[in-house]
Structures are given as C-alpha cells and as structure tokens.
Design a protein around this motif. Structure first.
Motif, short mmCIF file in Angstrom:
data_model
loop_
_atom_site.label_atom_id
_atom_site.label_comp_id
_atom_site.label_asym_id
_atom_site.label_seq_id
_atom_site.Cartn_x
_atom_site.Cartn_y
_atom_site.Cartn_z
N TRP A 155 0.83 -1.21 0.00
CA TRP A 155 0.00 0.00 0.00
C TRP A 155 0.86 1.27 0.00
CZ3 TRP A 155 -4.43 1.57 -1.42
CH2 TRP A 155 -4.98 2.76 -0.94
N ILE A 156 1.91 1.25 0.82
CA ILE A 156 2.81 2.41 0.88
C ILE A 156 3.49 2.64 -0.47
CG2 ILE A 156 4.97 3.26 1.91
CD1 ILE A 156 4.11 1.90 4.53
N LEU A 157 3.96 1.56 -1.11
CA LEU A 157 4.61 1.68 -2.42
C LEU A 157 3.63 2.24 -3.45
CD1 LEU A 157 6.99 1.18 -4.32
CD2 LEU A 157 6.18 -1.18 -4.60
N PHE A 158 2.40 1.76 -3.44
CA PHE A 158 1.38 2.23 -4.38
C PHE A 158 1.12 3.73 -4.19
CE2 PHE A 158 -3.11 3.06 -5.40
CZ PHE A 158 -3.17 2.58 -6.70
N CYS A 159 0.91 4.14 -2.94
CA CYS A 159 0.60 5.54 -2.65
C CYS A 159 1.78 6.46 -2.97
CB CYS A 159 0.21 5.71 -1.18
SG CYS A 159 -1.37 4.94 -0.75
N ARG A 160 2.99 5.96 -2.74
CA ARG A 160 4.18 6.76 -3.02
C ARG A 160 4.24 7.13 -4.50
NH1 ARG A 160 9.34 3.64 -1.58
NH2 ARG A 160 8.45 3.88 0.51
N LYS A 161 3.82 6.21 -5.37
CA LYS A 161 3.88 6.46 -6.81
C LYS A 161 2.67 7.22 -7.34
CE LYS A 161 7.84 4.72 -7.86
NZ LYS A 161 8.90 5.58 -8.44
N PRO A 172 -13.26 9.11 -3.43
CA PRO A 172 -13.82 8.33 -4.55
C PRO A 172 -12.88 7.24 -5.05
CG PRO A 172 -14.11 10.69 -4.91
CD PRO A 172 -13.18 10.55 -3.77
N LEU A 173 -11.57 7.39 -4.79
CA LEU A 173 -10.59 6.44 -5.31
C LEU A 173 -10.15 5.41 -4.27
CD1 LEU A 173 -8.29 8.93 -7.27
CD2 LEU A 173 -10.29 7.69 -8.10
N MET A 174 -10.67 5.53 -3.04
CA MET A 174 -10.22 4.68 -1.93
C MET A 174 -10.43 3.20 -2.21
SD MET A 174 -9.14 4.46 1.31
CE MET A 174 -9.58 5.90 2.27
N GLN A 175 -11.66 2.80 -2.52
CA GLN A 175 -11.96 1.39 -2.69
C GLN A 175 -11.31 0.82 -3.94
OE1 GLN A 175 -13.40 -0.50 -0.32
NE2 GLN A 175 -12.70 -2.16 -1.65
N ILE A 176 -11.29 1.62 -5.00
CA ILE A 176 -10.62 1.18 -6.24
C ILE A 176 -9.14 0.92 -5.96
CG2 ILE A 176 -9.88 1.88 -8.54
CD1 ILE A 176 -12.46 3.40 -8.85
N SER A 177 -8.51 1.84 -5.22
CA SER A 177 -7.08 1.71 -4.92
C SER A 177 -6.80 0.43 -4.13
CB SER A 177 -6.59 2.93 -4.12
OG SER A 177 -6.73 4.11 -4.88
N LYS A 178 -7.62 0.19 -3.11
CA LYS A 178 -7.42 -1.01 -2.28
C LYS A 178 -7.57 -2.28 -3.10
CE LYS A 178 -8.62 0.80 2.30
NZ LYS A 178 -9.53 0.70 3.47
N ASP A 179 -8.56 -2.30 -3.97
CA ASP A 179 -8.81 -3.50 -4.79
C ASP A 179 -7.66 -3.73 -5.77
OD1 ASP A 179 -10.61 -5.69 -5.48
OD2 ASP A 179 -10.82 -4.67 -7.40
N ILE A 194 1.38 -0.40 -12.45
CA ILE A 194 -0.02 0.02 -12.36
C ILE A 194 -0.13 1.41 -11.73
CG2 ILE A 194 -2.19 -0.42 -11.14
CD1 ILE A 194 -1.83 -3.37 -11.68
N ALA A 195 0.62 1.62 -10.65
CA ALA A 195 0.58 2.92 -9.97
C ALA A 195 1.05 4.04 -10.90
CB ALA A 195 1.44 2.87 -8.71
N CYS A 196 2.10 3.76 -11.66
CA CYS A 196 2.64 4.78 -12.57
C CYS A 196 1.66 5.07 -13.72
CB CYS A 196 3.98 4.35 -13.12
SG CYS A 196 5.30 4.31 -11.87
N ALA A 197 0.95 4.03 -14.17
CA ALA A 197 -0.07 4.24 -15.20
C ALA A 197 -1.21 5.09 -14.66
CB ALA A 197 -0.60 2.90 -15.70
N LEU A 198 -1.62 4.82 -13.42
CA LEU A 198 -2.72 5.57 -12.81
C LEU A 198 -2.30 7.01 -12.49
CD1 LEU A 198 -4.17 2.83 -10.43
CD2 LEU A 198 -5.27 3.80 -12.47
N ALA A 199 -1.01 7.20 -12.21
CA ALA A 199 -0.53 8.56 -11.91
C ALA A 199 -0.73 9.50 -13.09
CB ALA A 199 0.93 8.51 -11.48
N THR A 200 -0.73 8.94 -14.31
CA THR A 200 -0.92 9.76 -15.50
C THR A 200 -2.38 10.22 -15.65
OG1 THR A 200 -1.41 7.88 -16.98
CG2 THR A 200 0.91 8.48 -16.67
N LYS A 201 -3.28 9.64 -14.86
CA LYS A 201 -4.71 9.95 -14.98
C LYS A 201 -5.18 10.94 -13.93
CE LYS A 201 -5.18 5.24 -16.72
NZ LYS A 201 -4.86 5.67 -18.08
N GLY A 202 -4.24 11.40 -13.08
CA GLY A 202 -4.61 12.36 -12.05
C GLY A 202 -5.68 11.82 -11.14
N HIS A 212 -9.58 0.17 -13.80
CA HIS A 212 -9.91 -0.89 -12.83
C HIS A 212 -10.75 -1.98 -13.48
CE1 HIS A 212 -12.52 -2.51 -9.45
NE2 HIS A 212 -11.29 -2.86 -9.08
N GLY A 213 -11.73 -1.57 -14.29
CA GLY A 213 -12.57 -2.55 -14.98
C GLY A 213 -11.77 -3.42 -15.93
#
Length: 400
Positions: A155-161, A172-179, A194-202, A212-213
C-alpha cells in the motif's frame, strides 16, 4: 556486503518472479562504494538451460581474437583453474543471477577461492529450498534473505507512486485503490507499473474506474504467478499512448540486461523514423521526453543520471524485456534487426538469412566482435538496410 569482516560470505536472495530480487541486488552491485571496495566484480546471469563451460567463459573478459581462441581451447577444469588464478589474490564480489538448481552452484563454486579477505557472493533464486541447500553444503558464512511485500508495504509503495507519497487518498478512489493493490499480490513490479499508469490519470475517477474494470477483466480466472504478471504488463502496455508503443517495442532488439546509452538510442529511434519533430521541439528533445515517460511509467530502469538529474543510461526489467520480445516476434518472423554483442557466435554461414535486414548494430567492447564476422556480414546484399551503427567495431574501412 561492505562490512570489514574479512570472512568470505555467501548471501542468497530468494523470492517470486517479479518481486524485485534482481533490481535490489543490481542497486547494490552498481553502487560506487561497492565498486571501490572490491578489486573484482562480476555479474553472471544463469540461463534456465546452462552449459557450465559457456558460463565459465562468460566469467572471463576477452580482449582480442587470440585470447578468444585460447579460452575456447580450454576444457572445464582448465577454465575453473584459470578463473581461480585470476581472482585468488583479489577481494571479489560476484552475483549469480537466477540460479536454477544446485548442480550449477556445485559446478561453479570451484572457481571461487573462499580464503580471500572479505570476498562476497550473492545468489539470486526463486527457490527457498535451493538457497537453503546451497547454504547447508557451503563452507563459510551464509545467509538467506526472502523478499515479500506485506499488505502494508504494498500500500505504501502504491501511494508513493500515485499520490506522491501521501497516504491520504481522495475518497472516490479509496476502494478502487485497495482492490487494485490487492490484485497485485505483493509483486513490486506489478504495483509500480499500475501505480505509474494511474498517476498519468490524475484524480479523474472515470479514468480510474475504466482502468480498474480492464484490470478485473484481465485477471478473471486462476493463473500462475508468471501469467498473472504477464496480464498486468499487457494491460499497462495497452495503456501507453500510440507514439510510445513502437518506441518501447523497439527496445527488444537490445540484448537482455544491456545498459543502453540514452543518446545512442535517440539516434537509433530517429534513424528508424520512430521519432519526429513535434510542437516546435527538435527530434532529440522529443525522444528524451519519450524516454522520460517510459521511466516515469517504470517501463525502463534508470542505470545512471547526469549530475543535473537527466537520464544518461538505462536498462529494462527482465519481465518487460520478455514481454516486448514476444510482441516484436508477433509483428515479424523475418530477421530485420541484428545486434552483434559479446557472445554472438562468429561462425555465421548463411548470409541470405539476413537479406531483409534493416538494422545492423554492434554492442559491447571492440574486441567482442571480430572484424572477420563483420566483413562477412557487410559483404552481403542488404538492399533494405536503413540503420548502420558500428560503434567500437574493429574495422579499418567498410566494404563497398
């Protein structure tokens, strides 16, 4: 590794594929303090099907054709003795990457003097049992280190990125992030890409939900760890802008684990027509921005930076390399790119197999590619040849 303890030490790093074993050890191996501390350093990748003699030859730096012929004439016992003599009077640091079975270790350990003051060996493997058995039967001080990310560490690694280190997520992104983190199964590379890809989406909730889908659809069913990882990589590849996909796939022509110079790659991209001037920017500027995007998405690993922080050279993670190699093979079954490097056989007979060649590149030391091989290749009829990069090649002139 850098302790003053003069005793010979063996360290085994074990973990699942994609967990980050090689990346972690590579950081240690490339550290300037490590290079200064040891007189002799060597990184040896072990193929799944290994020939002991070939492995031993790969442990020796060959400076010219004469040396190559002398080494080729040696049998396994002679090679082992030669290697021992090379390193017996030095403090050495050797990494054996991806050791598949204890037989390989038993065959190679005779080349490593264990009386040396402060020498170190690191074995990287996927098998805890193998590492345990190696340590049990090896004289000297030995340790096994297991790499697994806990749920909290993931979780820490994901949030850091994604959120620049903040553990406070937009609701709004809490549950998606956890899943999403849960579906990464603790694999650092999966979390990073995945985290770096999501970082491009703000904080675009719709874009996150769409990603996520797609991830859920990709991972439906039961898969091996390797297949699970491949599906995540494929999703992140499909998420790339169109202009990055071809540039990224092009990297498959570079040998596995090779450190790639940024400026050399930029020239190759430009020669292939993969990068053009855009929005008033020169080709070199556009290409550098592409490389920065690939690095920001964790598709390439920075090997060295300039003092001002700009990328100087990089390498590709083994799993990404295998992925883009398979993609490039899907595109064409003809030999269009030939990269000659340290361990290419010098006895190529059929020049006609290269009649569709578009790119010819030499890598490695100037002595790693014989001039006779190059002359043989260049005497062929390459009507489609578009890119010729012979940096470091031992050629006085190019044949007409």
């Amino acid at each position: 590794v850098l302790s003053d303890d003069p005793e010979w030490k063996l360290h085994c790093v074990v973990g699942s594929r994609g967990i980050g074993k090689t990346a972690l050890v590579k950081k240690v191996y490339d550290d300037d303090a490590v290079k200064k501390h040891f007189n002799h350093t060597l990184w040896l990748e072990i193929p799944r099907v290994s020939d002991v003699k070939e492995l031993m030859k790969n442990m020796i730096t060959i400076n010219n054709d004469h040396s190559r012929r002398v080494i080729e004439a040696m049998d396994t016992n002679m090679l082992a003795q030669f290697i021992r003599q090379l390193i017996e009077s030095s403090r050495y640091f050797i990494v054996l990457d991806d050791v598949p079975d204890i037989g390989i270790w038993r065959a190679l350990k005779c080349t490593f003097p264990i009386e040396n003051c402060g020498s170190r060996i690191i074995i990287i493997s996927r098998s805890p049992e193998l590492c345990h058995n190696i340590c049990v039967e090896t004289r000297g001080d030995s340790h096994v280190y297991s790499l697994n990310l806990s749920e909290e560490e993931s979780w820490i690694l994901f949030c850091r990125k994604v959120f620049s280190g903040s553990l406070v997520r937009p609701l709004p992104l809490m549950q998606i992030s956890k899943d999403i983190v849960e579906k990464c199964n603790g694999f650092p590379l999966a979390i990073l890409v995945i985290a770096c890809a999501l970082a491009t989406k703000g904080k675009n909730t719709e874009a996150w939900e769409l990603f996520h889908g797609s991830l859920v659809a990709k991972l439906q069913g039961s898969y091996s760890e390797v297949e699970h990882m491949k599906r995540i990589l494929d999703l992140c590849y499909q998420d790339l802008p169109f202009y990055l996909k071809s540039c990224f796939i092009y990297l498959s022509i570079i040998p596995k684990d090779h450190v790639i110079d940024k400026m050399r790659l930029i020239r190759l991209w430009a020669a292939e027509g993969l990068v053009v001037e855009r929005e008033g920017k020169a080709i070199a500027q556009v290409a550098e921005s592409y490389l920065n995007e690939l690095a920001n998405r964790s598709l390439i690993q920075v090997a060295r930076k300039h003092p001002d922080g700009r990328l100087e050279s990089f390498r590709i993670h083994n799993l990404w390399y295998e992925f883009i190699l398979s993609k490039s093979r899907e595109r064409s079954h003809k030999v269009r790119h030939l990269v000659i490097h340290d361990h290419l056989s010098n006895d190529i007979q059929d020049i006609d197999q290269f009649k569709h060649l578009r790119t010819l590149i030499t890598l490695g030391s100037s002595a790693s590619v014989s001039s006779s091989l190059l002359l043989k290749l260049l005497s062929g009829s390459f009507k489609l040849l578009k890119v010729l990069d012979l940096k470091g090649a031992q050629l006085v002139k190019i044949p007409e």
